[in-house]
Enzyme design. Sequence first.
Site, PDB file in Angstrom:
ATOM      1  N   ASP A  72     -11.994   2.884  -0.641  1.00  0.00           N
ATOM      2  CA  ASP A  72     -12.019   1.423  -0.507  1.00  0.00           C
ATOM      3  C   ASP A  72     -10.743   0.932   0.153  1.00  0.00           C
ATOM      4  OD1 ASP A  72     -10.511   2.110  -2.738  1.00  0.00           O
ATOM      5  OD2 ASP A  72     -11.840   1.142  -4.174  1.00  0.00           O
ATOM      6  N   ASN A 141     -13.690  -2.484 -16.119  1.00  0.00           N
ATOM      7  CA  ASN A 141     -15.027  -3.095 -16.131  1.00  0.00           C
ATOM      8  C   ASN A 141     -16.111  -2.111 -15.712  1.00  0.00           C
ATOM      9  OD1 ASN A 141     -14.727  -2.888 -13.367  1.00  0.00           O
ATOM     10  ND2 ASN A 141     -14.690  -5.095 -12.965  1.00  0.00           N
ATOM     11  N   HIS A 143     -16.134  -0.302 -12.929  1.00  0.00           N
ATOM     12  CA  HIS A 143     -16.339  -0.142 -11.486  1.00  0.00           C
ATOM     13  C   HIS A 143     -15.921   1.257 -11.022  1.00  0.00           C
ATOM     14  CE1 HIS A 143     -12.119  -1.947 -10.281  1.00  0.00           C
ATOM     15  NE2 HIS A 143     -12.031  -0.633 -10.357  1.00  0.00           N
ATOM     16  N   GLU A 148     -18.212  -3.346  -7.990  1.00  0.00           N
ATOM     17  CA  GLU A 148     -18.036  -4.125  -9.209  1.00  0.00           C
ATOM     18  C   GLU A 148     -19.355  -4.216  -9.976  1.00  0.00           C
ATOM     19  OE1 GLU A 148     -15.113  -4.624 -10.056  1.00  0.00           O
ATOM     20  OE2 GLU A 148     -13.975  -6.050  -8.857  1.00  0.00           O
TER      21      GLU A 148
HETATM   22  C1  F6R Z   1      -9.295   2.513  -6.041  1.00  0.00           C
HETATM   23  C2  F6R Z   1     -10.544   2.715  -6.784  1.00  0.00           C
HETATM   24  C3  F6R Z   1     -10.684   2.102  -8.137  1.00  0.00           C
HETATM   25  C4  F6R Z   1      -9.710   2.713  -9.146  1.00  0.00           C
HETATM   26  C5  F6R Z   1      -9.888   2.087 -10.521  1.00  0.00           C
HETATM   27  C6  F6R Z   1      -8.865   2.622 -11.511  1.00  0.00           C
HETATM   28  O1  F6R Z   1      -9.343   3.184  -4.801  1.00  0.00           O
HETATM   29  O2  F6R Z   1     -11.419   3.359  -6.300  1.00  0.00           O
HETATM   30  O3  F6R Z   1     -12.005   2.249  -8.589  1.00  0.00           O
HETATM   31  O4  F6R Z   1      -9.938   4.101  -9.222  1.00  0.00           O
HETATM   32  O5  F6R Z   1      -9.744   0.703 -10.421  1.00  0.00           O
HETATM   33  O6  F6R Z   1      -7.583   2.237 -11.101  1.00  0.00           O
HETATM   34  P1  F6R Z   1      -6.290   2.636 -11.944  1.00  0.00           P
HETATM   35  O7  F6R Z   1      -6.121   4.112 -11.801  1.00  0.00           O
HETATM   36  O8  F6R Z   1      -5.170   1.881 -11.273  1.00  0.00           O
HETATM   37  O9  F6R Z   1      -6.544   2.223 -13.347  1.00  0.00           O
END
Ligand code: F6R
Length: 247
Positions: A72, A141, A143, A148
Site C-alpha cells: 500500500d 480494526n 485491516h 479497511e
Molecule cells: C502497512 C499495512 C498495514 C499494517 C497494519 C499494522 O503497509 O499493510 O496493514 O501492516 O496497519 O501496522 P503496525 O505494524 O504499525 O501495527
Amino acid sequence: MNDHRPTIGILNDGAAVSRAAAAALADQIRADPGSALLLPTGQTMLDVYADLVAIVRAERIDLGRVQTFNLDEFYGLPPDHPGTYRSYMHEALFDHVAIPAANINLIDSAATDIAAECARYEQRIAAAGGIDLAMLGIGVNGHIGFNEPGSDFATRTRLITLRDSSRAANAGRFGGDADAVPRQAATVGIATILEARRILLLATGGAKAQAIHAMLHGPITPDVPASALRLHPHVAVLLDRAAASLI
Ligand code: F6R
C-alpha cells in the site's frame, strides 16, 4: 466456503516474532532466488526488515533476482515525502541490501491517474508470475494492507479512504499529527492478496489481540478483512503472547 485453519506460531515476544519472520523471508529467497514478495510497512515490520538485512549480510544472500511489491501507499504525497511508504521501505530495507531498482515495485503516491496506476500495479504483479510470499501485518480494526473493514473480498488494487483509526496509527511518520496523514491511500486488494501462493501474517502486542481473535474465530466477513485469510490454504500466523492472549 472453505474455512482453512492457519498454522499458528506463538512466540515469547516481539523480537522472537521478528526473527522468525525474517528467517521465513530468507528461507523463501534461498529456495527461490527469483521470488516475488508482497511486503508491508508499519511498526511491526521495522525489526523484521532489520533482522532480514542482518541475515542477508551475514549469509551473503543474493537478492539480485528478488522482486518486491509493497502492499500500500498513501495517496497525494510527493514520492520523497518522509511519510510515504516508499521512504519507509528505503530506510528500513532497500538502502541496506542490493535489490535492483527495477525489481522494486511501489505504488506511485503522486500518480495523476490513480486508477491507471493501480491497474499498472496489478499488471506488474501478474507479469512477475504472481506473489510467492505475502507478508502482512494487521490493523487493530482487522485491516490487511489498507483494506479497511467493509472491503469486498473480490477487491483489486485501488484507492480507498482511510479510517480515522488507521490515520491515527500512522501519525508517527507525520510528526505525530494524525491530521497530516493523507485521507486516501492505494492498497493491493484482498483478491490479489488471496492469490499469493503463501501468506505470513504477523502481530505483536495486546492491542492486536481482539483483531487476531476476530480473524481466527469470528465470522468470515468483510467487516474483518483479515478473516478472508481463512479462505486460503497456506497461511501462517506468527504472534507474540500478548497478541495471542484472546485465542
Ligand atoms: C502497512 C499495512 C498495514 C499494517 C497494519 C499494522 O503497509 O499493510 O496493514 O501492516 O496497519 O501496522 P503496525 O505494524 O504499525 O501495527
